[in-house]
Motif scaffolding. Structure first.
Motif, PDB file in Angstrom:
ATOM      1  N   PHE A 287       0.708  -1.116  -0.070  1.00 58.23           N
ATOM      2  CA  PHE A 287       0.172  -0.125  -0.032  1.00 58.23           C
ATOM      3  C   PHE A 287       0.914   1.281  -0.059  1.00 58.23           C
ATOM      4  O   PHE A 287       0.444   2.291  -0.278  1.00 58.23           O
ATOM      5  CB  PHE A 287      -0.836   0.070   1.272  1.00 58.23           C
ATOM      6  CG  PHE A 287      -2.159  -0.989   1.164  1.00 58.23           C
ATOM      7  CD1 PHE A 287      -3.161  -1.117   0.510  1.00 58.23           C
ATOM      8  CD2 PHE A 287      -1.741  -2.316   1.645  1.00 58.23           C
ATOM      9  CE1 PHE A 287      -3.828  -2.206   0.390  1.00 58.23           C
ATOM     10  CE2 PHE A 287      -2.633  -3.306   1.790  1.00 58.23           C
ATOM     11  CZ  PHE A 287      -3.742  -3.250   1.047  1.00 58.23           C
ATOM     12  N   GLY A 288       2.061   1.251   0.204  1.00 60.10           N
ATOM     13  CA  GLY A 288       3.062   2.268   0.118  1.00 60.10           C
ATOM     14  C   GLY A 288       3.338   2.683   1.704  1.00 60.10           C
ATOM     15  O   GLY A 288       2.438   2.335   2.571  1.00 60.10           O
ATOM     16  N   GLU A 325     -10.380  -0.528   1.011  1.00 59.52           N
ATOM     17  CA  GLU A 325     -10.442   1.215   0.604  1.00 59.52           C
ATOM     18  C   GLU A 325     -10.040   1.338  -0.892  1.00 59.52           C
ATOM     19  O   GLU A 325     -10.850   1.928  -1.570  1.00 59.52           O
ATOM     20  CB  GLU A 325      -9.690   1.950   1.436  1.00 59.52           C
ATOM     21  CG  GLU A 325      -9.728   3.253   1.256  1.00 59.52           C
ATOM     22  CD  GLU A 325      -8.799   4.024   1.960  1.00 59.52           C
ATOM     23  OE1 GLU A 325      -8.576   5.451   1.801  1.00 59.52           O
ATOM     24  OE2 GLU A 325      -8.103   3.723   2.894  1.00 59.52           O
ATOM     25  N   PRO A 326      -8.817   0.944  -1.415  1.00 59.61           N
ATOM     26  CA  PRO A 326      -8.698   1.174  -2.776  1.00 59.61           C
ATOM     27  C   PRO A 326      -9.507   0.388  -3.604  1.00 59.61           C
ATOM     28  O   PRO A 326      -9.784   0.968  -4.753  1.00 59.61           O
ATOM     29  CB  PRO A 326      -7.176   0.448  -2.894  1.00 59.61           C
ATOM     30  CG  PRO A 326      -6.980  -0.298  -1.750  1.00 59.61           C
ATOM     31  CD  PRO A 326      -7.557   0.031  -0.638  1.00 59.61           C
ATOM     32  N   VAL A 332      -5.644   5.315  -2.506  1.00 59.85           N
ATOM     33  CA  VAL A 332      -5.090   5.261  -1.204  1.00 59.85           C
ATOM     34  C   VAL A 332      -4.445   6.236  -0.807  1.00 59.85           C
ATOM     35  O   VAL A 332      -3.547   6.888  -1.412  1.00 59.85           O
ATOM     36  CB  VAL A 332      -4.020   3.770  -1.258  1.00 59.85           C
ATOM     37  CG1 VAL A 332      -2.924   4.324  -2.314  1.00 59.85           C
ATOM     38  CG2 VAL A 332      -3.779   3.208   0.027  1.00 59.85           C
ATOM     39  N   LEU A 333      -4.721   6.550   0.588  1.00 58.09           N
ATOM     40  CA  LEU A 333      -3.961   7.719   1.593  1.00 58.09           C
ATOM     41  C   LEU A 333      -3.045   7.220   2.230  1.00 58.09           C
ATOM     42  O   LEU A 333      -3.155   6.369   3.092  1.00 58.09           O
ATOM     43  CB  LEU A 333      -5.127   8.381   2.015  1.00 58.09           C
ATOM     44  CG  LEU A 333      -4.800   9.894   2.712  1.00 58.09           C
ATOM     45  CD1 LEU A 333      -4.068  10.788   1.820  1.00 58.09           C
ATOM     46  CD2 LEU A 333      -5.738  10.583   3.677  1.00 58.09           C
ATOM     47  N   LYS A 340       1.318  13.807   3.296  1.00 53.50           N
ATOM     48  CA  LYS A 340       0.069  12.977   3.090  1.00 53.50           C
ATOM     49  C   LYS A 340      -0.058  12.814   1.390  1.00 53.50           C
ATOM     50  O   LYS A 340      -0.241  13.944   0.939  1.00 53.50           O
ATOM     51  CB  LYS A 340      -1.131  13.705   3.622  1.00 53.50           C
ATOM     52  CG  LYS A 340      -1.040  13.733   5.185  1.00 53.50           C
ATOM     53  CD  LYS A 340      -2.314  14.279   5.854  1.00 53.50           C
ATOM     54  CE  LYS A 340      -2.626  14.199   7.272  1.00 53.50           C
ATOM     55  NZ  LYS A 340      -1.213  14.770   8.135  1.00 53.50           N
ATOM     56  N   ILE A 341      -0.050  11.770   1.021  1.00 49.14           N
ATOM     57  CA  ILE A 341      -0.012  11.608  -0.535  1.00 49.14           C
ATOM     58  C   ILE A 341      -1.350  10.513  -0.733  1.00 49.14           C
ATOM     59  O   ILE A 341      -1.396   9.616  -0.360  1.00 49.14           O
ATOM     60  CB  ILE A 341       1.093  10.911  -0.904  1.00 49.14           C
ATOM     61  CG1 ILE A 341       2.306  11.951  -0.475  1.00 49.14           C
ATOM     62  CG2 ILE A 341       1.211  10.815  -2.250  1.00 49.14           C
ATOM     63  CD1 ILE A 341       3.695  11.327  -0.965  1.00 49.14           C
TER      64      ILE A 341
END
Length: 502
Positions: A287-288, A325-326, A332-333, A340-341
């Protein structure tokens, strides 16, 4: 010379940076101010060496280079050229306010490409902040893919100074054409490749799964395949990438922007990405994440393409639940103290799983060795809210010696392109699988018989609001494959046949 423009990445978006220099009385020194990272502070030595190599003599003064806005963290060696030019041209009456300047300097003044230049220029172009840019010559091949910007390519610092003084004409470059086939729908060009290194002809039998794959690819629908080991789940998943719908130029550029942010080499081909993380992969890798700065993960790298989870239930519970969520919001936050990306995640999710831990529950030949409790625990790893986000469920057939190949990837791709044209002609911004609620109401029009069938299905199977929306989207794609304007009874019935039974 007053100032030069450059930019830095703030997450995935570029922010404009104004670079200016001042020569003041005092002990000779060279300083950079404006919240510059260590990579920019190191630029002082590269800039000094490059300027001295190119005949510039430093005056016995204090040189201060300022980068504003001062509260924005600047990173990257691509600002070397801007720093060198504001110093070298300090006493020149030159107006370069419309130009952005990028490039890393070698100690001999040679200009080098960096990974951050492409995503920065693409972001600036999307924000309509840039029309002209001075860049290294070796960057031109990939930068020429970004339309709407006039590029001036320079080999070294000496050449950059000559271009700024208009002593040397700038190099003219042409936009690089996209390789592959092109179709035009509504004055927009879409690109695709007729190349099938892995062909559906290799998949013997599995007619239901092939039909489901065709529907899934045509609308970019999420799909789950369940079946015994060796029945062809992974084979189908690998072949899906080659029959996906054409891509717009914007999708190609964004896919390469994300690839560069993931430290991968860009490939300017109309080929949708496919990511297949192992089930042991960590949540940040998928997810990063990162301790200080949010880095891109697999779900974002799969944007506009395929995210394939083999051995679906074996992924960790935190990964599986975070996937909701995605799949629902297509974003995806990643939140960190310093950043915050939000990344786009409009991918086609493909999952494969065995029916039980040993894999033989559905087999008529092999005996299942699992207890009822083991099977129950295995099934419970996947929550209903997660499974509700999957549009198409396929129970794979058991392999047989009588199975034969039936359809090629080339034939399937033609059908996908036909359905794609139907979707774009309606004026859709997204493919059927990624429509939101308002778009579903606008584009998924059912005739009277189809409405009645869906109403009965809701009452009989207890379909949730999300499940009803998924059925409408899948039936819309089936209708597009038949070039039908309205969704008819047979389309709804086929879409319902791909619903997962509890």
């Amino acid at each position: 010379m007053k100032q030069l423009l450059s930019a830095t990445l703030d997450g995935i978006n570029a922010k404009k940076v104004e670079v200016e220099a001042a020569f003041t009385k005092g002990l000779p020194a060279f300083g950079i101010v404006g919240l510059a990272s260590s990579s920019i502070q190191e630029a002082k030595e590269r800039v000094k060496a490059a300027l001295l190599t190119n005949g510039f003599s430093f005056p016995p003064l204090r040189i201060t280079v300022s980068m504003s806005p001062s509260d924005l963290l600047k990173t990257g060696s691509h600002m070397d050229l801007a720093i060198a030019l504001v110093i070298a041209l300090q006493n020149e009456n030159i107006d370069l306010e419309d130009f952005y300047v990028f490039g890393e300097l070698g100690l001999d003044g040679r200009l080098k490409d960096t990974r951050s230049i492409f995503p920065i220029l693409l972001s600036l172009r999307n924000q309509k902040l840039i029309t002209k840019a001075i860049v290294p010559t070796e960057s031109l091949e990939k930068l020429s893919m970004i339309p709407g910007i006039t590029y001036i390519g320079v080999e070294n610092l000496f050449e950059a100074i000559a271009v700024c003084k208009k002593e040397q004409p700038p190099r003219e470059i042409e936009a690089t054409p996209i390789d592959g086939e092109t179709i035009e729908v509504g004055e927009v060009n879409y690109f695709f490749i007729k190349d099938y290194p892995e062909d559906f002809l290799d998949v013997k039998g599995q007619e239901i799964a092939k039909r489901a794959s065709l529907i899934a690819a045509s609308g970019m629908h999420n799909m789950l395949m369940e079946g015994s080991p060796g029945c062809g789940k992974s084979m189908i998943a690998k072949r899906l990438q080659h029959i996906l719908p054409p891509m717009s130029l914007e999708e190609i550029l964004q896919a390469n922007q994300y690839a560069l942010l993931g430290n991968e080499e860009p490939i300017f081909e109309p080929k949708r990405p496919q990511r297949s993380p192992h089930h042991s992969a960590s949540k940040p890798s998928i997810f990063g994440g990162g301790s200080h700065h949010a880095k891109i993960g697999e779900v974002a790298l799969a944007n506009s393409g395929i995210l394939f989870f083999d051995e679906f239930p074996h992924f960790s519970k935190t990964v599986l639940e975070a996937l909701r969520e995605p799949l629902q919001d297509y974003k995806v936050l990643i939140s960190r103290v310093n950043s915050k990306i939000a990344y786009d995640t409009k991918f086609m999710f493909i999952a494969a799983q065995n029916p039980c831990p040993c894999g033989n529950l559905l087999s008529s030949i092999h005996t299942c060795r699992c207890s009822d409790l083991e099977i129950k625990r295995y099934k419970q790893r996947l929550s209903d809210p997660l499974l509700d986000r999957i549009d198409i469920y396929v129970q794979m057939q058991e392999s047989s010696s009588e199975d034969k190949p039936s359809i090629s990837s080339s034939s399937m791709h033609k059908e996908v392109i036909k359905a794609f044209i139907q979707q774009m002609k309606r004026g859709q911004k997204h493919l059927n699988g990624k429509l939101d609620e308002k778009e579903i109401e606008k584009y998924c029009i059912l005739d009277n018989e189809a409405e009645q069938v869906l109403y009965k299905a809701v009452n009989s199977f207890g379909l949730s609001h999300r499940s009803v929306a998924n059925v409408k989207k899948v039936s819309r794609t089936i209708a597009d494959l038949e070039e039908s304007k309205e969704i008819e009874k047979r389309h709804i019935l086929e879409a319902l046949s791909f619903r997962r039974r509890s």
